[in-house]
Scaffold this motif. Structure first.
Motif, PDB file in Angstrom:
ATOM      1  N   ASN A 299     -38.963 146.609  38.742  1.00 53.76           N
ATOM      2  CA  ASN A 299     -40.112 147.012  37.945  1.00 53.76           C
ATOM      3  C   ASN A 299     -39.777 146.805  36.470  1.00 53.76           C
ATOM      4  O   ASN A 299     -38.596 146.758  36.093  1.00 53.76           O
ATOM      5  CB  ASN A 299     -40.457 148.474  38.205  1.00 53.76           C
ATOM      6  CG  ASN A 299     -40.858 148.710  39.648  1.00 53.76           C
ATOM      7  OD1 ASN A 299     -41.590 147.920  40.228  1.00 53.76           O
ATOM      8  ND2 ASN A 299     -40.376 149.799  40.221  1.00 53.76           N
ATOM      9  N   LEU A 300     -40.796 146.716  35.664  1.00 53.01           N
ATOM     10  CA  LEU A 300     -40.590 146.470  34.234  1.00 53.01           C
ATOM     11  C   LEU A 300     -40.935 147.710  33.424  1.00 53.01           C
ATOM     12  O   LEU A 300     -42.021 148.278  33.574  1.00 53.01           O
ATOM     13  CB  LEU A 300     -41.446 145.289  33.773  1.00 53.01           C
ATOM     14  CG  LEU A 300     -41.188 143.960  34.492  1.00 53.01           C
ATOM     15  CD1 LEU A 300     -42.094 142.869  33.945  1.00 53.01           C
ATOM     16  CD2 LEU A 300     -39.727 143.540  34.367  1.00 53.01           C
ATOM     17  N   GLY A 301     -39.998 148.118  32.580  1.00 53.40           N
ATOM     18  CA  GLY A 301     -40.200 149.268  31.725  1.00 53.40           C
ATOM     19  C   GLY A 301     -40.022 148.890  30.266  1.00 53.40           C
ATOM     20  O   GLY A 301     -39.415 147.858  29.946  1.00 53.40           O
ATOM     21  N   VAL A 302     -40.545 149.739  29.380  1.00 50.89           N
ATOM     22  CA  VAL A 302     -40.418 149.535  27.938  1.00 50.89           C
ATOM     23  C   VAL A 302     -39.679 150.739  27.358  1.00 50.89           C
ATOM     24  O   VAL A 302     -40.012 151.890  27.661  1.00 50.89           O
ATOM     25  CB  VAL A 302     -41.806 149.405  27.274  1.00 50.89           C
ATOM     26  CG1 VAL A 302     -41.672 149.337  25.754  1.00 50.89           C
ATOM     27  CG2 VAL A 302     -42.517 148.161  27.795  1.00 50.89           C
ATOM     28  N   GLY A 303     -38.671 150.480  26.541  1.00 56.17           N
ATOM     29  CA  GLY A 303     -37.904 151.560  25.939  1.00 56.17           C
ATOM     30  C   GLY A 303     -38.734 152.386  24.975  1.00 56.17           C
ATOM     31  O   GLY A 303     -39.554 151.849  24.219  1.00 56.17           O
ATOM     32  N   ALA A 304     -38.514 153.685  24.994  1.00 54.22           N
ATOM     33  CA  ALA A 304     -39.282 154.588  24.125  1.00 54.22           C
ATOM     34  C   ALA A 304     -39.061 154.285  22.647  1.00 54.22           C
ATOM     35  O   ALA A 304     -39.935 154.570  21.815  1.00 54.22           O
ATOM     36  CB  ALA A 304     -38.897 156.035  24.431  1.00 54.22           C
ATOM     37  N   ASN A 305     -37.916 153.694  22.301  1.00 51.86           N
ATOM     38  CA  ASN A 305     -37.621 153.398  20.899  1.00 51.86           C
ATOM     39  C   ASN A 305     -37.876 151.941  20.522  1.00 51.86           C
ATOM     40  O   ASN A 305     -37.496 151.503  19.431  1.00 51.86           O
ATOM     41  CB  ASN A 305     -36.167 153.753  20.575  1.00 51.86           C
ATOM     42  CG  ASN A 305     -35.944 155.254  20.522  1.00 51.86           C
ATOM     43  OD1 ASN A 305     -36.737 155.983  19.934  1.00 51.86           O
ATOM     44  ND2 ASN A 305     -34.886 155.719  21.153  1.00 51.86           N
ATOM     45  N   SER A 306     -38.509 151.193  21.432  1.00 54.70           N
ATOM     46  CA  SER A 306     -38.861 149.815  21.096  1.00 54.70           C
ATOM     47  C   SER A 306     -39.726 149.793  19.846  1.00 54.70           C
ATOM     48  O   SER A 306     -40.616 150.628  19.660  1.00 54.70           O
ATOM     49  CB  SER A 306     -39.628 149.176  22.258  1.00 54.70           C
ATOM     50  OG  SER A 306     -40.244 147.970  21.851  1.00 54.70           O
ATOM     51  N   GLN A 307     -39.471 148.829  18.974  1.00 53.54           N
ATOM     52  CA  GLN A 307     -40.262 148.704  17.757  1.00 53.54           C
ATOM     53  C   GLN A 307     -41.626 148.062  18.019  1.00 53.54           C
ATOM     54  O   GLN A 307     -42.506 148.089  17.154  1.00 53.54           O
ATOM     55  CB  GLN A 307     -39.496 147.875  16.715  1.00 53.54           C
ATOM     56  CG  GLN A 307     -38.223 148.541  16.233  1.00 53.54           C
ATOM     57  CD  GLN A 307     -37.543 147.748  15.132  1.00 53.54           C
ATOM     58  OE1 GLN A 307     -37.990 146.673  14.752  1.00 53.54           O
ATOM     59  NE2 GLN A 307     -36.436 148.281  14.622  1.00 53.54           N
TER      60      GLN A 307
END
Length: 413
Positions: A299-307
């Protein structure tokens, strides 16, 4: 491996880093395709994670806990999702993205992408084990493989014909996969209250389903039905066993088919081997009750601190398009999570068992979804190995007591 820094590149084009698990180049190809289709809105560069799933988990968890802002897109194994979602390491999936990316998603894949009834990652590709069989052995056993078969029927057929079963008995993640599939197929659960804190978790290993799972694993081990190499058997070694003269039935992933075809093309296997191979759904534990095959995939996730979380989710929408999932299956052998992707005729041409894989993913059950998955999985691997020492009268109770003590901080793994 391509690494990237943060922020705009190439005249203001934002660069998104996609942390990928090792494959045959398929994710990098999709990254290039979606970069081109973005028309300058963003550029995706890939960064390779370790080969071992446990090492992938460790690297992702450490980077996210440290607030790494390069974690724009991550390829994540389903069992590790709750551990990353619970502390808020993952950016929320926007409602419009959730709706767009989960339409026609197979039930098992969707279940593996959620935590606490909320979609926290986007299904990309899904994996499952099916039952592979030698047609000659099934015919000699009098089994109608167009109908569901049980583990007891397979054990009886292997015994009577002095053949071996292809199962994975190594004290590794594959053992947890096997235990979970058996317990779920028997109507139980390894973990009965997955959302509870560690000291309140209740295990279901001593249930009727857990005892039955131990009986099946213990019987295969004790009676030598998995061969002398069963205590260290992996997906690859069980395939080699299945392809040999003593092969009969095997539970394993779809890679079996291209791997066997390659063996025939290379001259290391006879054409008669591939001609003798059939496939069906994962075996039932109880006759007449639906099986619950293993669920894997990414599955694909996005980091909470991604800019760039909005751009990251825009890129994910591109990555998981059904046509990309279809191409990824054909080129890399990883099955789609989206049912629409299976409608492409090219899939059945490459994988004639694609319909069985799709049906399996509808029935598939995730491994225990909990932030404490690592403790549970490692405990199972320790206590249920080797298979010939698994005793239905002893192992479920002892393993439940041990893992419970670990979760409460009373014992160490």
């Amino acid at each position: 491996m391509a690494m990237t820094g943060c922020g705009p590149a190439d005249g203001g084009v934002e660069t998104l880093t996609w942390y990928i698990n090792p494959d045959a180049g398929g994710q990098a190809a999709i990254a290039a395709k979606c970069t081109e289709e973005a028309g300058g809105a963003y550029r995706i560069e890939t960064s390779l994670l370790p080969t071992d799933a446990a090492a992938q988990r460790e690297q992702l968890a450490r980077r996210l806990a440290a607030g790494d802002d390069s974690m724009d897109i991550m390829s994540i194994d389903p069992p590790f999702i709750p551990e990353l979602a619970e502390p808020g390491f993952l950016a929320p999936v926007p409602d419009d993205v959730a709706q767009a990316t989960t339409e026609n998603t197979l039930d098992g894949a969707l279940a593996g992408a959620t935590w606490k009834d909320e979609l926290v990652t986007v299904p990309f590709w899904a994996n499952t084990q099916i039952l592979w069989y030698r047609k000659s052995v099934a015919e000699a056993a009098g089994l109608d493989m167009s109908q569901p078969v049980t583990w007891d029927q397979l054990m009886e057929a292997a015994t009577e014909q002095e053949k071996l079963l292809g199962v994975q008995g190594s004290p590794a993640e594959s053992m947890t996969v096997w235990i979970n599939a058996l317990i779920e197929s028997a109507g139980g659960q390894i973990l009965e209250n997955p959302e509870a804190p560690a000291d309140e978790l209740q295990l279901g290993l001593t249930s009727e389903a857990g005892v039955e799972a131990a009986r099946i694993i213990g019987t295969i081990g004790d009676e030598g039905l998995g061969g002398p190499g069963l205590p260290t058997s992996t997906e690859n070694t069980s395939l080699t066993l299945f392809q040999g003269n003593e092969g009969s039935f095997m539970v394993n992933y779809p890679f079996v088919w291209p791997a066997t075809l390659s063996g025939v093309e290379a001259g290391t296997l006879e054409q008669s081997v591939i001609d003798d191979i059939g496939w069906a759904l994962y075996p039932q534990v109880y006759e007449g009750e639906d099986t619950a095959p293993p669920l894997g995939g990414i599955n694909l996730g996005v980091g909470a601190n991604s800019q760039n979380p909005e751009l990251a989710y825009e890129a994910i929408e591109c990555i998981v398009q059904p046509e990309n999932q279809t191409e990824y299956f054909i080129t890399n052998g990883n099955p789609p999570s989206n049912s629409e992707a299976y409608e492409d005729p090219a899939i059945e041409e490459q994988f004639p068992m694609a319909e069985t894989i799709r049906d399996s993913l509808e029935l598939a059950a995730p491994r225990p979804q909990t932030p404490f998955y690592n403790e549970i999985s490692t405990g199972l691997q320790q206590e249920w190995s080797p298979p010939n020492e698994v005793d239905p009268d002893v192992t479920p109770e002892e393993s439940q007591e041990f893992i419970t003590a670990v979760l409460r901080g009373e014992k160490l793994l």
